[in-house]
Design a protein around this motif. Structure first.
Motif, PDB file in Angstrom:
ATOM      1  N   GLU A  43       0.795  -1.168   0.036  1.00  8.67           N
ATOM      2  CA  GLU A  43      -0.027  -0.083  -0.016  1.00  8.67           C
ATOM      3  C   GLU A  43       0.937   1.292  -0.018  1.00  8.67           C
ATOM      4  O   GLU A  43       0.469   2.468  -0.705  1.00  8.67           O
ATOM      5  CB  GLU A  43      -0.865  -0.012   1.174  1.00  8.67           C
ATOM      6  N   ARG A  44       1.978   1.185   0.637  1.00  4.82           N
ATOM      7  CA  ARG A  44       3.002   2.351   0.805  1.00  4.82           C
ATOM      8  C   ARG A  44       3.471   2.688  -0.658  1.00  4.82           C
ATOM      9  O   ARG A  44       3.550   3.865  -1.034  1.00  4.82           O
ATOM     10  CB  ARG A  44       3.815   2.188   2.079  1.00  4.82           C
ATOM     11  N   SER A  45       3.904   1.513  -1.291  1.00  4.43           N
ATOM     12  CA  SER A  45       4.514   1.793  -2.412  1.00  4.43           C
ATOM     13  C   SER A  45       3.487   2.204  -3.468  1.00  4.43           C
ATOM     14  O   SER A  45       3.840   3.017  -4.530  1.00  4.43           O
ATOM     15  CB  SER A  45       5.214   0.523  -3.116  1.00  4.43           C
ATOM     16  N   SER A  46       2.543   1.764  -3.731  1.00  4.63           N
ATOM     17  CA  SER A  46       1.313   2.011  -4.544  1.00  4.63           C
ATOM     18  C   SER A  46       0.643   3.596  -4.065  1.00  4.63           C
ATOM     19  O   SER A  46       0.213   4.493  -5.058  1.00  4.63           O
ATOM     20  CB  SER A  46       0.119   1.257  -4.250  1.00  4.63           C
ATOM     21  N   LEU A  47       0.756   4.258  -2.855  1.00  3.78           N
ATOM     22  CA  LEU A  47       0.368   5.346  -2.610  1.00  3.78           C
ATOM     23  C   LEU A  47       1.221   6.355  -3.466  1.00  3.78           C
ATOM     24  O   LEU A  47       0.621   7.624  -3.940  1.00  3.78           O
ATOM     25  CB  LEU A  47       0.486   5.752  -1.091  1.00  3.78           C
ATOM     26  N   GLU A  48       2.394   6.218  -3.728  1.00  6.53           N
ATOM     27  CA  GLU A  48       3.265   7.212  -4.296  1.00  6.53           C
ATOM     28  C   GLU A  48       2.883   7.170  -5.864  1.00  6.53           C
ATOM     29  O   GLU A  48       2.835   8.526  -6.290  1.00  6.53           O
ATOM     30  CB  GLU A  48       4.766   6.966  -4.305  1.00  6.53           C
ATOM     31  N   ARG A  53      -3.889  10.578  -2.425  1.00 11.16           N
ATOM     32  CA  ARG A  53      -3.463  10.153  -1.153  1.00 11.16           C
ATOM     33  C   ARG A  53      -4.136  10.263   0.020  1.00 11.16           C
ATOM     34  O   ARG A  53      -3.717   9.291   1.149  1.00 11.16           O
ATOM     35  CB  ARG A  53      -2.177  11.185  -1.012  1.00 11.16           C
ATOM     36  N   GLU A  54      -4.963  11.043   0.055  1.00 17.72           N
ATOM     37  CA  GLU A  54      -5.902  11.032   1.221  1.00 17.72           C
ATOM     38  C   GLU A  54      -6.477   9.838   1.661  1.00 17.72           C
ATOM     39  O   GLU A  54      -6.618   9.171   2.603  1.00 17.72           O
ATOM     40  CB  GLU A  54      -6.911  11.960   1.251  1.00 17.72           C
ATOM     41  N   ALA A  55      -7.270   9.166   0.712  1.00 15.32           N
ATOM     42  CA  ALA A  55      -7.619   7.940   0.680  1.00 15.32           C
ATOM     43  C   ALA A  55      -6.897   6.859   1.093  1.00 15.32           C
ATOM     44  O   ALA A  55      -7.091   5.792   2.028  1.00 15.32           O
ATOM     45  CB  ALA A  55      -8.477   7.465  -0.617  1.00 15.32           C
ATOM     46  N   HIS A  56      -5.737   6.882   0.712  1.00 15.56           N
ATOM     47  CA  HIS A  56      -4.704   5.946   0.856  1.00 15.56           C
ATOM     48  C   HIS A  56      -4.394   5.961   2.117  1.00 15.56           C
ATOM     49  O   HIS A  56      -3.779   5.118   2.963  1.00 15.56           O
ATOM     50  CB  HIS A  56      -3.514   5.847  -0.149  1.00 15.56           C
ATOM     51  N   ALA A  57      -4.025   7.216   2.729  1.00 16.69           N
ATOM     52  CA  ALA A  57      -3.734   7.445   4.026  1.00 16.69           C
ATOM     53  C   ALA A  57      -4.597   6.894   5.004  1.00 16.69           C
ATOM     54  O   ALA A  57      -4.274   6.411   6.150  1.00 16.69           O
ATOM     55  CB  ALA A  57      -3.434   8.971   4.266  1.00 16.69           C
ATOM     56  N   ARG A  58      -5.958   7.120   4.833  1.00 11.25           N
ATOM     57  CA  ARG A  58      -6.981   6.420   5.557  1.00 11.25           C
ATOM     58  C   ARG A  58      -7.015   4.707   5.637  1.00 11.25           C
ATOM     59  O   ARG A  58      -7.021   4.399   6.757  1.00 11.25           O
ATOM     60  CB  ARG A  58      -8.539   6.859   5.160  1.00 11.25           C
ATOM     61  N   ALA A  59      -6.646   4.361   4.440  1.00  7.63           N
ATOM     62  CA  ALA A  59      -6.646   2.908   4.260  1.00  7.63           C
ATOM     63  C   ALA A  59      -5.272   2.464   5.048  1.00  7.63           C
ATOM     64  O   ALA A  59      -5.144   1.346   5.906  1.00  7.63           O
ATOM     65  CB  ALA A  59      -6.434   2.436   2.858  1.00  7.63           C
ATOM     66  N   LEU A  60      -4.240   3.201   5.037  1.00 14.21           N
ATOM     67  CA  LEU A  60      -2.832   2.781   5.630  1.00 14.21           C
ATOM     68  C   LEU A  60      -3.342   2.958   7.264  1.00 14.21           C
ATOM     69  O   LEU A  60      -2.895   1.987   8.018  1.00 14.21           O
ATOM     70  CB  LEU A  60      -1.840   3.979   5.622  1.00 14.21           C
ATOM     71  N   ARG A  61      -4.029   3.838   7.799  1.00 11.72           N
ATOM     72  CA  ARG A  61      -4.412   4.234   9.246  1.00 11.72           C
ATOM     73  C   ARG A  61      -5.318   2.929   9.831  1.00 11.72           C
ATOM     74  O   ARG A  61      -5.127   2.249  10.764  1.00 11.72           O
ATOM     75  CB  ARG A  61      -5.190   5.449   9.433  1.00 11.72           C
ATOM     76  N   GLU A  62      -6.072   2.476   8.809  1.00 12.71           N
ATOM     77  CA  GLU A  62      -6.941   1.258   9.091  1.00 12.71           C
ATOM     78  C   GLU A  62      -5.976  -0.073   9.382  1.00 12.71           C
ATOM     79  O   GLU A  62      -6.266  -0.733  10.222  1.00 12.71           O
ATOM     80  CB  GLU A  62      -8.218   1.261   7.983  1.00 12.71           C
ATOM     81  N   ALA A  63      -5.242  -0.205   8.255  1.00 11.77           N
ATOM     82  CA  ALA A  63      -4.403  -1.274   8.351  1.00 11.77           C
ATOM     83  C   ALA A  63      -3.501  -1.206   9.585  1.00 11.77           C
ATOM     84  O   ALA A  63      -3.402  -2.388  10.213  1.00 11.77           O
ATOM     85  CB  ALA A  63      -3.388  -1.458   7.050  1.00 11.77           C
ATOM     86  N   ARG A  64      -2.980  -0.205  10.020  1.00  8.47           N
ATOM     87  CA  ARG A  64      -2.066  -0.019  11.257  1.00  8.47           C
ATOM     88  C   ARG A  64      -3.097  -0.186  12.448  1.00  8.47           C
ATOM     89  O   ARG A  64      -2.586  -1.098  13.216  1.00  8.47           O
ATOM     90  CB  ARG A  64      -1.478   1.197  11.216  1.00  8.47           C
ATOM     91  N   ARG A  65      -4.251   0.084  12.476  1.00  8.08           N
ATOM     92  CA  ARG A  65      -5.335  -0.324  13.571  1.00  8.08           C
ATOM     93  C   ARG A  65      -5.413  -1.765  13.728  1.00  8.08           C
ATOM     94  O   ARG A  65      -5.444  -2.175  14.404  1.00  8.08           O
ATOM     95  CB  ARG A  65      -6.549   0.521  13.397  1.00  8.08           C
ATOM     96  N   ASN A  66      -5.740  -2.230  12.461  1.00  6.85           N
ATOM     97  CA  ASN A  66      -6.062  -3.794  12.417  1.00  6.85           C
ATOM     98  C   ASN A  66      -4.630  -4.500  13.008  1.00  6.85           C
ATOM     99  O   ASN A  66      -4.709  -5.452  13.687  1.00  6.85           O
ATOM    100  CB  ASN A  66      -6.278  -3.951  11.129  1.00  6.85           C
ATOM    101  N   MET A  67      -3.634  -3.884  12.352  1.00  7.81           N
ATOM    102  CA  MET A  67      -2.510  -4.913  12.891  1.00  7.81           C
ATOM    103  C   MET A  67      -1.955  -4.508  14.347  1.00  7.81           C
ATOM    104  O   MET A  67      -1.865  -5.537  15.110  1.00  7.81           O
ATOM    105  CB  MET A  67      -1.248  -4.082  12.172  1.00  7.81           C
ATOM    106  N   THR A  68      -2.535  -3.583  14.943  1.00  8.88           N
ATOM    107  CA  THR A  68      -2.431  -3.288  16.261  1.00  8.88           C
ATOM    108  C   THR A  68      -3.466  -3.957  17.344  1.00  8.88           C
ATOM    109  O   THR A  68      -3.092  -4.862  18.057  1.00  8.88           O
ATOM    110  CB  THR A  68      -2.712  -1.797  16.849  1.00  8.88           C
ATOM    111  N   GLU A  69      -4.555  -4.148  16.476  1.00  8.41           N
ATOM    112  CA  GLU A  69      -5.654  -5.171  17.299  1.00  8.41           C
ATOM    113  C   GLU A  69      -5.030  -6.710  17.056  1.00  8.41           C
ATOM    114  O   GLU A  69      -5.416  -7.348  18.119  1.00  8.41           O
ATOM    115  CB  GLU A  69      -6.815  -4.943  16.256  1.00  8.41           C
TER     116      GLU A  69
END
Length: 151
Positions: A43-48, A53-69
């Motif tokens: 996801e990080r590489s495709s964001l570039e 970028r905003e939609a991808h940032a939200r997806a990234l935050r969600e993925a991090r949240r899921n990973m933390t969970e």
């Protein structure tokens, strides 16, 4: 008792199966976590390359949240497994002590049986000597010897 011992052994086996299932779940969660980490990197590489970028940032935050969970779930599962193993170790120690006590009691009872058998044999011999002496006065010497040993 044997039923309690069998019951505890079944509980121990059930607890071990539960612990194995928990370890399996932990492994699955670890794989999911690794998979999500790989997805996050993609996801990080495709964001570039993308305009939004905003939609991808939200997806990234969600993925991090899921990973933390998932990491939190993994930590909880590991702690549960550790506690379960400690309880199993405690139960094994208690069962081993019960088994040792039961074995000692069996040995003690075997000793009592041996003593009783010896007492019965001595009583039989004395009875035979008494009855033999009563019918044969020549055996009075034996009666005096064995009769003096009574107590």
């Amino acid at each position: 008792s044997v039923d309690d011992f069998d019951s505890l052994m079944r509980e121990r086996d059930d607890a071990r199966r539960d612990a194995d299932a928990a370890r399996s779940q932990v492994a699955k969660l670890s794989r999911d976590c690794e998979r999500m980490s790989a997805e996050l990197e993609r996801e990080r590489s495709s964001l570039e390359d993308k305009q939004d970028r905003e939609a991808h940032a939200r997806a990234l935050r969600e993925a991090r949240r899921n990973m933390t969970e998932l990491e939190n779930e993994l930590a909880n599962e590991r702690e549960d497994a550790r506690q379960e193993q400690a309880e199993l170790r405690h139960q094994i120690v208690a069962l081993t002590r019960q088994n040792d006590a039961a074995q000692q009691q069996i040995l003690d009872l075997k000793g009592v049986i041996i003593d009783l058998r010896q007492d019965v044999e001595v009583a039989k011999r004395r009875s035979r000597i008494d009855s033999d002496c009563a019918s044969d006065p020549r055996l009075d010497g034996k009666r005096q010897i064995y009769g003096s040993a009574r107590g």
